[in-house]
Write a protein that holds these residues in place. Structure first.
Motif, PDB file in Angstrom:
ATOM      1  N   LEU A 154      -2.381  11.084  -9.757  1.00 52.96           N
ATOM      2  CA  LEU A 154      -3.170  10.072  -9.046  1.00 52.96           C
ATOM      3  C   LEU A 154      -4.070  10.731  -8.017  1.00 52.96           C
ATOM      4  N   CYS A 155      -5.292  10.215  -7.924  1.00 58.91           N
ATOM      5  CA  CYS A 155      -6.236  10.602  -6.882  1.00 58.91           C
ATOM      6  C   CYS A 155      -6.366   9.444  -5.901  1.00 58.91           C
ATOM      7  N   VAL A 156      -6.147   9.721  -4.629  1.00 60.33           N
ATOM      8  CA  VAL A 156      -6.306   8.723  -3.570  1.00 60.33           C
ATOM      9  C   VAL A 156      -7.794   8.553  -3.299  1.00 60.33           C
ATOM     10  N   TYR A 157      -8.249   7.305  -3.294  1.00 59.22           N
ATOM     11  CA  TYR A 157      -9.669   7.010  -3.115  1.00 59.22           C
ATOM     12  C   TYR A 157      -9.888   6.367  -1.750  1.00 59.22           C
ATOM     13  N   HIS A 176     -13.081  -1.370   3.374  1.00 63.58           N
ATOM     14  CA  HIS A 176     -12.988  -1.717   4.802  1.00 63.58           C
ATOM     15  C   HIS A 176     -11.652  -1.297   5.402  1.00 63.58           C
ATOM     16  N   PHE A 177     -11.038  -0.299   4.789  1.00 61.43           N
ATOM     17  CA  PHE A 177      -9.828   0.305   5.334  1.00 61.43           C
ATOM     18  C   PHE A 177     -10.121   1.770   5.605  1.00 61.43           C
ATOM     19  N   GLU A 178      -9.751   2.237   6.793  1.00 65.92           N
ATOM     20  CA  GLU A 178      -9.981   3.622   7.154  1.00 65.92           C
ATOM     21  C   GLU A 178      -8.648   4.374   7.216  1.00 65.92           C
ATOM     22  N   PHE A 179      -8.535   5.386   6.386  1.00 64.29           N
ATOM     23  CA  PHE A 179      -7.345   6.226   6.382  1.00 64.29           C
ATOM     24  C   PHE A 179      -7.314   7.093   7.647  1.00 64.29           C
ATOM     25  N   SER A 180      -6.160   7.224   8.214  1.00 59.25           N
ATOM     26  CA  SER A 180      -5.978   8.203   9.280  1.00 59.25           C
ATOM     27  C   SER A 180      -5.582   9.536   8.640  1.00 59.25           C
ATOM     28  N   GLU A 181      -5.747  10.607   9.369  1.00 57.30           N
ATOM     29  CA  GLU A 181      -5.317  11.902   8.845  1.00 57.30           C
ATOM     30  C   GLU A 181      -3.807  11.916   8.627  1.00 57.30           C
ATOM     31  N   GLU A 182      -3.077  11.239   9.501  1.00 55.12           N
ATOM     32  CA  GLU A 182      -1.622  11.167   9.348  1.00 55.12           C
ATOM     33  C   GLU A 182      -1.245  10.451   8.056  1.00 55.12           C
ATOM     34  N   LEU A 183      -2.000   9.400   7.694  1.00 53.55           N
ATOM     35  CA  LEU A 183      -1.711   8.675   6.460  1.00 53.55           C
ATOM     36  C   LEU A 183      -2.016   9.534   5.237  1.00 53.55           C
ATOM     37  N   TYR A 184      -3.099  10.312   5.297  1.00 59.17           N
ATOM     38  CA  TYR A 184      -3.347  11.275   4.219  1.00 59.17           C
ATOM     39  C   TYR A 184      -2.100  12.132   3.988  1.00 59.17           C
ATOM     40  N   GLY A 185      -1.565  12.649   5.075  1.00 63.62           N
ATOM     41  CA  GLY A 185      -0.418  13.531   4.969  1.00 63.62           C
ATOM     42  C   GLY A 185       0.797  12.849   4.370  1.00 63.62           C
ATOM     43  N   ARG A 186       1.059  11.601   4.754  1.00 62.83           N
ATOM     44  CA  ARG A 186       2.216  10.865   4.222  1.00 62.83           C
ATOM     45  C   ARG A 186       2.048  10.594   2.726  1.00 62.83           C
ATOM     46  N   ILE A 187       0.875  10.120   2.354  1.00 64.94           N
ATOM     47  CA  ILE A 187       0.660   9.773   0.946  1.00 64.94           C
ATOM     48  C   ILE A 187       0.664  11.025   0.070  1.00 64.94           C
ATOM     49  N   ALA A 188       0.150  12.125   0.597  1.00 64.21           N
ATOM     50  CA  ALA A 188       0.075  13.362  -0.187  1.00 64.21           C
ATOM     51  C   ALA A 188       1.447  13.892  -0.567  1.00 64.21           C
ATOM     52  N   GLN A 189       2.486  13.447   0.118  1.00 64.20           N
ATOM     53  CA  GLN A 189       3.843  13.884  -0.197  1.00 64.20           C
ATOM     54  C   GLN A 189       4.449  13.101  -1.360  1.00 64.20           C
ATOM     55  N   LEU A 190       3.817  12.009  -1.767  1.00 64.72           N
ATOM     56  CA  LEU A 190       4.378  11.165  -2.813  1.00 64.72           C
ATOM     57  C   LEU A 190       4.267  11.836  -4.182  1.00 64.72           C
ATOM     58  N   PRO A 191       5.178  11.527  -5.091  1.00 74.08           N
ATOM     59  CA  PRO A 191       5.108  12.122  -6.428  1.00 74.08           C
ATOM     60  C   PRO A 191       3.835  11.703  -7.155  1.00 74.08           C
ATOM     61  N   ASN A 192       3.284  12.616  -7.913  1.00 72.72           N
ATOM     62  CA  ASN A 192       2.101  12.404  -8.756  1.00 72.72           C
ATOM     63  C   ASN A 192       0.775  12.381  -7.999  1.00 72.72           C
ATOM     64  N   VAL A 193       0.782  12.409  -6.678  1.00 76.74           N
ATOM     65  CA  VAL A 193      -0.482  12.493  -5.943  1.00 76.74           C
ATOM     66  C   VAL A 193      -1.003  13.919  -6.056  1.00 76.74           C
ATOM     67  N   ARG A 194      -2.241  14.065  -6.556  1.00 73.88           N
ATOM     68  CA  ARG A 194      -2.784  15.401  -6.798  1.00 73.88           C
ATOM     69  C   ARG A 194      -4.141  15.648  -6.146  1.00 73.88           C
ATOM     70  N   SER A 195      -4.776  14.601  -5.615  1.00 74.32           N
ATOM     71  CA  SER A 195      -6.071  14.814  -4.971  1.00 74.32           C
ATOM     72  C   SER A 195      -6.362  13.660  -4.017  1.00 74.32           C
ATOM     73  N   ILE A 196      -7.192  13.938  -3.020  1.00 68.38           N
ATOM     74  CA  ILE A 196      -7.658  12.910  -2.095  1.00 68.38           C
ATOM     75  C   ILE A 196      -9.177  12.966  -2.070  1.00 68.38           C
ATOM     76  N   LYS A 197      -9.777  11.844  -2.363  1.00 69.11           N
ATOM     77  CA  LYS A 197     -11.237  11.716  -2.394  1.00 69.11           C
ATOM     78  C   LYS A 197     -11.687  11.205  -1.031  1.00 69.11           C
ATOM     79  N   ILE A 198     -12.201  12.092  -0.203  1.00 74.03           N
ATOM     80  CA  ILE A 198     -12.565  11.722   1.162  1.00 74.03           C
ATOM     81  C   ILE A 198     -14.026  11.267   1.217  1.00 74.03           C
ATOM     82  N   PRO A 199     -14.355  10.405   2.188  1.00 74.33           N
ATOM     83  CA  PRO A 199     -15.710   9.831   2.245  1.00 74.33           C
ATOM     84  C   PRO A 199     -16.691  10.703   3.026  1.00 74.33           C
ATOM     85  N   GLY A 200     -17.032  11.833   2.476  1.00 77.12           N
ATOM     86  CA  GLY A 200     -17.987  12.703   3.139  1.00 77.12           C
ATOM     87  C   GLY A 200     -17.332  13.583   4.196  1.00 77.12           C
ATOM     88  N   VAL A 201     -18.146  14.406   4.828  1.00 75.39           N
ATOM     89  CA  VAL A 201     -17.706  15.307   5.890  1.00 75.39           C
ATOM     90  C   VAL A 201     -18.781  15.297   6.971  1.00 75.39           C
TER      91      VAL A 201
END
Length: 297
Positions: A128-131, A138-163
């Motif tokens: 799974l890729c997190v989008y 209209h939901f903003e991910f926190s960096e802490e939430l990225y970290g929590r979700i990234a620990q879940l099984p099958n999560v393999r990528s995070i699609k971030i909204p620019g830099v």
């Protein structure tokens, strides 16, 4: 599959249904260009406007016409029940991965979003890729939430909204995120105007709108970064600044890319689900001139 260029094609349609032949041609065009992966039913693919049956059919077509290129399929929906059903359809179609944005009508809390991903990842047999797309969800991910979700099984990528636009600030941002997520989870940049900066800053993937229509142009930027030529990647991206500006003027890339596909004869007009419309009038003429000048491919 979560590195390099992931190209996101339109799902051309009118009010009578999906133009399956045109969609198949778009996917084959990407496969012929040797993109690293194909993202079907992303925001560019208008997934939120389609029924479950239509989305299942698009997933089947994408996998069928992608050849050896892996396909990621969007499964976002308003209810967890529906996300699980869409995930099942994508997996049955042969998708190599799924893409999930936390869609909502009522604004979601952080715990609700985490619970969504926790539930869905338990039922997946593919990655799974997190989008993260706050412009649509209209939901903003926190960096802490990225970290929590990234620990879940099958999560393999995070699609971030620019830099951030500044290269050093962007690098620091990516490094901070990288420190929060496991090494097997990649970071992918979206927002095409930020792609070169994001890739140069350490993102492994470009989840690309223009890659879905002009794969060779997007691949040139991606391959330059992969070869270590960050200056060339920046130059190639800056050359496209007039296109990035059009995206900003028209509320994002979708209306512009749909009009470009129509102007190039790759899809018929109209190609978006009403009430959405591709560029018209003076803006469409401006785009036509720009496409000739940039010689995109």
């Amino acid at each position: 599959m979560f590195s390099g260029l992931s190209a996101f094609p339109l799902t051309p349609m009118n009010e009578s249904g999906i133009d399956e032949a045109a969609f198949a041609r778009l996917v084959e065009r990407l496969a012929d260009a040797s993109v690293d992966s194909i993202g079907a039913l992303g925001s560019t693919g208008s997934y939120a406007y389609l029924t479950r049956a239509e989305r299942a059919r698009v997933a089947q077509l994408a996998v069928k016409h992608a050849g050896s290129v892996p396909v990621m399929v969007g499964i976002g929906a308003l209810r967890t029940r529906d996300v699980l059903a869409l995930a099942e359809d994508a997996q049955k179609a042969g998708a190599s991965a799924v893409l999930l944005a936390p869609m909502s009508y009522q604004k979601l809390s952080t715990d609700e979003v985490f619970d969504l991903y926790e539930t869905v990842t338990r039922y997946l047999s593919v990655p799974l890729c997190v989008y993260d797309n706050p412009g649509t969800t209209h939901f903003e991910f926190s960096e802490e939430l990225y970290g929590r979700i990234a620990q879940l099984p099958n999560v393999r990528s995070i699609k971030i909204p620019g830099v951030p636009a500044d290269p050093e600030t962007a690098k620091a941002h990516v490094e901070r995120l990288r420190a929060l997520i496991p090494p097997h989870v990649t970071l992918g940049v979206s927002g095409d105007a930020f792609a070169a900066t994001g890739l140069n800053a350490g993102c492994e993937t470009w989840y690309s709108v223009i890659g879905g229509l002009f794969p060779k142009t997007a691949l040139a930027i991606t391959r330059a970064v992969q070869a270590g030529d960050t200056q060339e990647a920046t130059r190639l991206s800056q050359r496209l600044q007039p296109l990035w500006a059009l995206f900003g003027q028209h509320g994002g890339s979708l209306r512009v890319v749909a009009a470009a596909a129509e102007l190039q004869g790759l899809v018929e007009h109209p190609s978006l689900p009403l009430p959405l419309k591709a560029l018209e009038g003076a803006s469409r003429k401006q785009l036509a001139v720009l496409l000739d000048e940039l010689e995109l491919a």
